[in-house]
Design an enzyme around this catalytic site. Structure first.
Site, PDB file in Angstrom:
ATOM      1  N   HIS A  65       1.627  -4.944  -3.916  1.00  0.00           N
ATOM      2  CA  HIS A  65       0.730  -4.695  -5.047  1.00  0.00           C
ATOM      3  C   HIS A  65      -0.192  -3.530  -4.724  1.00  0.00           C
ATOM      4  CE1 HIS A  65      -2.731  -6.512  -2.948  1.00  0.00           C
ATOM      5  NE2 HIS A  65      -1.888  -7.451  -2.550  1.00  0.00           N
TER       6      HIS A  65
ATOM      7  N   CYS B 264      -0.044  -9.232   2.802  1.00  0.00           N
ATOM      8  CA  CYS B 264       0.582  -8.523   1.688  1.00  0.00           C
ATOM      9  C   CYS B 264       0.928  -7.094   2.077  1.00  0.00           C
ATOM     10  CB  CYS B 264      -0.349  -8.514   0.486  1.00  0.00           C
ATOM     11  SG  CYS B 264      -0.331 -10.048  -0.439  1.00  0.00           S
TER      12      CYS B 264
END
Length: 535
Positions: free
Chosen positions: A154, A167
């Site tokens: 992301h 992440c």
């Protein structure tokens, strides 16, 4: 600062100190990595600030003629399927297809203590604007999930080194671009070092099974369509499209049949009710006629007995004939009444039999309507299931051959299909972890081209980590260096019927993992792909 600006304005000097200081402070805040964040946690997700440019002089802007507007040319979409390779060592992501490198960007992965998992994953979910449910509803634009345990790609701060809680953070411009490129079901490889795909051809790689499309039926006048007079070969994707059309038509037909059957049940139920009422009326009429017939028969017997009784002795010869005449008349009247009652009883019995037959027929019609309704309901369910399976066939198929489990696992569209035994020759030797992806077609669309990405073995590190944690080895560590992709394919044996089932659904984007490892815990029941984790 405002006082300095005021003095500067009185002297005719533009006050740029405060603006420069504010811009510098904002840049410092942007570049400050802050606390590393995990999936759903980046709280400083802002687009990277553009480089400051000095505005043109006002007079120059007034004199300048408007430049001709350039026509925007859209970049052609790259050939699909795509797959991503993330290097933790290089802090980079590379997007590939069968032509090679498509896009490349820097990323920021998990910092020490919160590592990004290494292994072979799949994009299993996408949200253009996701908000964390763990970290104060933090925004996560262009989120592409690769595990349900909390790892995703992301938009986020990319400081040039690992800084997240697991992440994969992407720069602003690349995050939006990647969002437009990728799809659910495409593979993501996370490696400790830089690895690149290579083309591979091997007889053990599965080939798609071409299905035969039947020729068109002759027209009513005996003519046939020339281009459909012979059977055609369909690849698994086109065959799936045909199945979708057929299943959709079957579903619609079954739904209409179910609707008609339900309407038939309602009409049959009314007919059963009317037939039951008619039967009750016929039974009552027959019972009444029977009672009247019995009474008439009794009256006739009485009249007959009276007519046959000898004349009373006291009667004179002159009155005896008169008495005999009345008795005979009563006998004849009773006989007529008896005959009429018997006829009425026969008619009522006939009507009762007809009512019983009609009632039985209406009951049979109702039972048949119920049966057809149940069959139509089952047909709707079967057609719906067939349509769902046909649509599933249009998604990439995933196959994992695990040396640890001695099994082959097969999924499609993030849904389990089946499992089967697999044989690995020389099981004491390391197999490695290799991801084979069907990236293009060849031979006129009848065969597939394959690319392979191999991950480095982490056995020594895994053994060291388990030793530090005091854990007992659950399985022996394979000896020797890992096999090459071709050697790994040479060592696996899968039954022909299993290969056939795979071939029926294999098309572009399909993948085969050959690994020493079993499916990771990220491989859930539904909604996840076959995943292998090395760390």
């Amino acid at each position: 600062m405002s006082r300095v600006c005021a003095v500067a304005r009185r002297r005719g000097v533009a006050c740029v100190v405060s603006g420069f200081a504010a811009a510098f402070a904002a840049s410092a805040l942007w570049l400050e990595p802050g606390p590393a964040l995990a999936f759903g946690e980046d709280v400083a997700l802002q687009p990277e600030p553009p480089a400051a440019e000095a505005p043109p002089a006002r007079k120059a802007r007034r004199r300048a003629k408007p430049a001709a507007r350039e026509k925007r040319v859209e970049a052609p979409s790259p050939d699909r399927p795509l797959f991503a390779v993330i290097s933790i060592g290089n802090q980079s992501i590379s997007i590939y297809n069968h032509n090679g490198l498509v896009e490349r960007s820097m990323v920021s992965t998990g910092m020490p203590g919160h590592p990004t998992p290494e292994g072979m994953f799949t994009i299993i979910g996408r949200e253009r604007m996701h908000h964390s449910n763990l970290y104060s509803n933090a925004p996560m634009p262009f989120m592409q999930r690769i595990t349900w345990s909390g790892v995703a790609m992301h938009l986020g701060v990319v400081p040039g080194h690992p800084a997240s809680h697991g992440c994969i953070r992407l720069p602003g411009g690349f995050a939006s671009k990647l969002w437009g490129l990728t799809r659910i079901g495409e593979r993501v490889v996370i490696s400790p070092h830089e690895v690149a795909p290579t083309e591979i051809s091997h007889p053990s790689l599965p080939s798609p099974k071409m299905q035969i499309e039947a020729a068109a039926e002759p027209a009513t006048d005996g003519a046939t369509v020339s281009d459909a007079s012979e059977p055609k070969l369909l690849d698994p994707r086109k065959f799936a499209d045909r199945l979708i059309v057929k299943a959709a038509a079957d579903t619609a037909a079954a739904a209409q049949a179910a609707k008609d059957a339900d309407a038939a049940i309602a009409g049959a139920r009314q007919n059963v009710a009317r037939a039951a009422a008619d039967l009750r009326a016929a039974e009552a009429a027959q019972a009444s006629a029977k009672s009247k017939a019995e009474a008439a028969a009794k009256s006739f017997e009485t009249a007959r007995t009276a007519a046959e009784r000898p004349a009373v002795a006291s009667a004179t010869p002159e009155t005896a004939p008169v008495s005999d005449g009345k008795a005979e008349a009563a006998k004849e009247a009773a006989a007529v009444a008896k005959t009429s009652a018997e006829a009425a009883l026969a008619e009522a019995t006939t009507q009762l039999d007809a009512a019983k037959a009609a009632s039985a027929a209406r009951a049979a019609e109702f039972s048949d309507a119920v049966r057809r309704s149940k069959e139509a309901t089952l047909a709707v369910a079967a057609a719906s299931k067939a349509e769902k399976d046909a649509r599933l066939r249009t998604t990439p198929i995933s196959v994992l051959v695990s040396k640890k489990d001695r099994k082959v696992y097969v999924r499609q569209g993030l849904t389990p299909l089946f499992e089967a035994p697999a044989t690995i020759r020389d099981p004491e030797m390391a197999l490695g972890s290799h991801l084979f992806i069907a990236t293009a077609t060849e031979n006129g669309g009848k065969d597939l081209k394959w690319s392979v990405v191999s991950l480095p073995a982490r056995y020594a590190e895994a053994r060291s980590e388990r030793r530090k944690k005091g854990l007992v080895e659950e399985r022996s560590i394979s000896r020797g260096p890992a096999s090459s992709p071709a050697e790994a394919l040479d060592r696996i044996e899968i039954a022909q019927d299993v290969r056939d089932r795979i071939a029926e659904r294999l098309w572009l984007g399909g993948s085969l993992i050959v690994s020493d490892q079993p499916p990771s815990v990220e491989t859930g029941a539904v909604g996840t792909d076959l995943t292998v984790k090395l760390r």
